[in-house]
Design an enzyme around this catalytic site. Structure first.
Site, mmCIF file in Angstrom:
data_model
loop_
_atom_site.group_PDB
_atom_site.id
_atom_site.type_symbol
_atom_site.label_atom_id
_atom_site.label_comp_id
_atom_site.label_asym_id
_atom_site.label_seq_id
_atom_site.Cartn_x
_atom_site.Cartn_y
_atom_site.Cartn_z
ATOM 1 N N LYS A 66 0.818 -1.229 0.000
ATOM 2 C CA LYS A 66 0.000 0.000 0.000
ATOM 3 C C LYS A 66 0.847 1.272 0.000
ATOM 4 O O LYS A 66 0.413 2.303 -0.497
ATOM 5 C CB LYS A 66 -0.926 0.012 1.215
ATOM 6 C CG LYS A 66 -2.110 -0.926 1.091
ATOM 7 C CD LYS A 66 -3.051 -0.769 2.270
ATOM 8 C CE LYS A 66 -4.264 -1.649 2.105
ATOM 9 N NZ LYS A 66 -5.249 -1.457 3.168
ATOM 10 N N ASP A 102 -10.069 3.156 2.134
ATOM 11 C CA ASP A 102 -10.185 2.559 3.473
ATOM 12 C C ASP A 102 -10.784 3.570 4.465
ATOM 13 O O ASP A 102 -11.604 3.204 5.318
ATOM 14 C CB ASP A 102 -8.809 2.133 4.004
ATOM 15 C CG ASP A 102 -8.258 0.924 3.265
ATOM 16 O OD1 ASP A 102 -9.055 0.102 2.790
ATOM 17 O OD2 ASP A 102 -7.021 0.804 3.173
#
Ligand code: ATR
Length: 271
Positions: A66, A102
């Site tokens: 990420k 997220d």
């Protein structure tokens, strides 16, 4: 025909995203599929170039890439920039931009449970990548006090500084009497077998004001966060709704189609 993918290491093959996104594509009538790719760390740049070369329409990125993917992208959304992590790659021609769904997925999952973070006090456990998205989300949504509890004092303080939160270490006795409306576990620990010490610590928390406990992990049996919440009559939610919400937001970025989180949730539960 549109092809989407997830980039990870061997964990790509354990991800629920290929099955769920492929099912949602079929549900909304977009011809396409979503495939997992196990990428070696030193091939990540080649994999990103492969997104362009192979005409992949959009991608997710998950642990451990990420953060590592950022230098290979052409730009970042403001949220991904602030969080310092990307979970969604959006393609526009040959330009690849990094986004982070997220944080908004976490907020949507709270609101689905009727919890509005504005003006509340939140206590967040963990100092990992997922913690950053949760801290960003809570401060961005106007939480009045955000506290972050970690086991490593240096990591805890630097994370708290970055997101305007209050640091507290897990061995600080004051942690047990902190007042919070919302308790969030972003550590990788949910079950007693993973850490007896942490299970005991959580069992000792005296959060009278608490209205919601969230464990962002999903599908853990013998979950001590859940046991803690239920024994005190506090609502509990695991990471399922957050996964569904972040997936629906990624899907909307790629396709422009808004799909209800409940549709993603139902395919997730079918797995
Ligand atoms: P992610 O990026 O998905 O959040 P991660 O970076 O591996 O995953 O983060 C895992 C988090 O769980 C970290 O905050 C880790 O704490 P450290 O940064 O101190 O390693 C936390 N964690 C893992 N095991 C733990 C334990 N037994 N007690 C407390 N925290 C733990």
């Amino acid at each position: 025909m549109k092809v989407f993918c997830i980039l990870s290491d061997h964990r790509a093959f354990k991800s629920w995203s290929p099955a769920v996104h492929t099912a949602v594509l079929a549900r909304v009538g977009i011809p396409g599929l979503y495939v997992p790719f196990c990428v070696a760390a030193d091939m990540l740049g080649d994999a990103v170039r492969g997104i362009r070369a192979l005409g992949i329409a959009g991608a997710n990125v998950t642990v451990p890439y990420k953060e590592a993917i950022i230098p290979f992208l052409d730009g970042l959304s403001p949220g991904a920039e602030s969080i310092g992590a990307v979970n969604t790659v959006v393609r526009s021609g040959d330009v690849l931009s990094g986004h982070n769904t997220d944080a908004d997925g976490f907020l949507e999952s709270l609101r689905l449970r009727g919890f509005e973070p504005r003006g509340t006090r939140a206590l967040v456990f963990g100092t990992g990548g997922a913690t950053r998205a949760v801290l960003y989300a809570l401060t961005d949504a106007g939480a009045a006090h955000v506290m972050v509890a970690g086991r490593d004092p240096q990591k805890t303080v630097s994370l708290a500084r970055r997101f305007g939160a209050l640091p507290v270490t897990m061995d600080d006795p004051a942690l047990r009497s902190l007042k919070a409306d919302l308790l969030v576990n972003t550590t990788s620990v949910s079950t007693r077998s993973e850490s007896i010490a942490m299970a005991d610590l959580v069992g000792d928390l005296s959060v009278e004001a608490c209205r919601l406990v969230v464990d962002i992990n999903y599908g853990r049996a013998d979950n001590f966060w859940q046991a803690f919440a239920e024994s005190r009559g506090i609502a509990f939610v695991d990471g399922g709704p957050m996964l569904a919400c972040q997936a629906r937001l990624s899907f909307a970025l790629w396709t422009g189609v808004e799909v209800d989180a409940a549709v993603f949730m139902s395919f997730l539960e079918d797995r």
